[in-house]
Scaffold this motif. Structure first.
Motif, short mmCIF file in Angstrom:
data_model
loop_
_atom_site.label_atom_id
_atom_site.label_comp_id
_atom_site.label_asym_id
_atom_site.label_seq_id
_atom_site.Cartn_x
_atom_site.Cartn_y
_atom_site.Cartn_z
N VAL A 66 0.85 -1.18 0.00
CA VAL A 66 0.00 0.00 0.00
C VAL A 66 0.89 1.24 0.00
O VAL A 66 1.64 1.46 0.94
N PRO A 67 0.85 2.05 -1.07
CA PRO A 67 1.67 3.25 -1.08
C PRO A 67 1.15 4.28 -0.10
O PRO A 67 -0.05 4.34 0.19
N GLY A 72 3.10 8.48 4.67
CA GLY A 72 3.83 8.93 3.51
C GLY A 72 5.33 9.01 3.73
O GLY A 72 6.05 9.48 2.86
N GLN A 73 5.83 8.58 4.87
CA GLN A 73 7.26 8.66 5.16
C GLN A 73 7.99 7.38 4.78
O GLN A 73 9.21 7.38 4.67
N LEU A 74 7.27 6.30 4.58
CA LEU A 74 7.88 5.02 4.27
C LEU A 74 7.40 4.57 2.90
O LEU A 74 6.21 4.58 2.63
N GLU A 92 12.60 3.26 1.37
CA GLU A 92 13.02 4.64 1.60
C GLU A 92 12.29 5.19 2.81
O GLU A 92 11.07 5.11 2.90
N ILE A 93 13.05 5.73 3.76
CA ILE A 93 12.47 6.39 4.91
C ILE A 93 13.25 7.67 5.13
O ILE A 93 14.48 7.64 5.28
#
Length: 144
Positions: A66-67, A72-74, A92-93
């Motif tokens: 799930v985007p 929205g940080q991961l 990406e974090i």
């Protein structure tokens, strides 16, 4: 007409007709149940259930990532299968990338990288689907 009604009453598609035919059974001729028709009905029901299971499994696998998770940080940047149940995933974090080894039982940190400059991470396809779904819902509301 009565023969067509009698033939349709034995299938799954003609279920409402079979209820009506049972209520009016005095008008239909008595006939022995067909074993071929019963077998066909069972095979159709089995194929329908197996098709639903395959479709559900495909949907679960297709939409598993799930985007926009974690506010929205991961975000999953990339991933590759290295075995039947093992994956190497780049997550990406904030401004760093984590290289993770993912198995069915655990997740291991393999390496930590700074986010490379100028690398454009692909945008996931889910927002396009979400937008399409929203417009479809709005069209349906307008049509009512």
């Amino acid at each position: 007409m009565k023969k067509l009604l009698f033939l349709c009453s034995g299938s799954l598609v003609g279920l409402p007709l079979s209820v009506w035919a049972a209520a009016n059974s005095a008008s239909l001729p008595a006939a022995a149940p067909s074993s071929a028709g019963s077998l066909l009905q069972v095979l159709f029901a089995l194929a329908l259930v197996l098709g639903l299971i395959v479709a559900a499994a495909w949907l679960m696998r297709r939409f598993s990532l799930v985007p926009g998770g974690a506010g929205g940080q991961l975000r999953v940047v990339s991933g590759v299968m290295v075995g039947p149940r093992e994956r190497v995933v780049i997550v990406e974090i904030q401004q760093s990338w984590l290289v993770l080894g993912v198995t069915s039982g655990q997740v291991n940190l393999l390496h930590t990288l700074d986010k490379p400059e100028g690398v454009v991470t692909p945008t996931p396809a889910a927002p396009a689907f979400a937008q399409w779904l929203q417009t479809a819902i709005e069209k349906r509301k307008v049509g009512k």
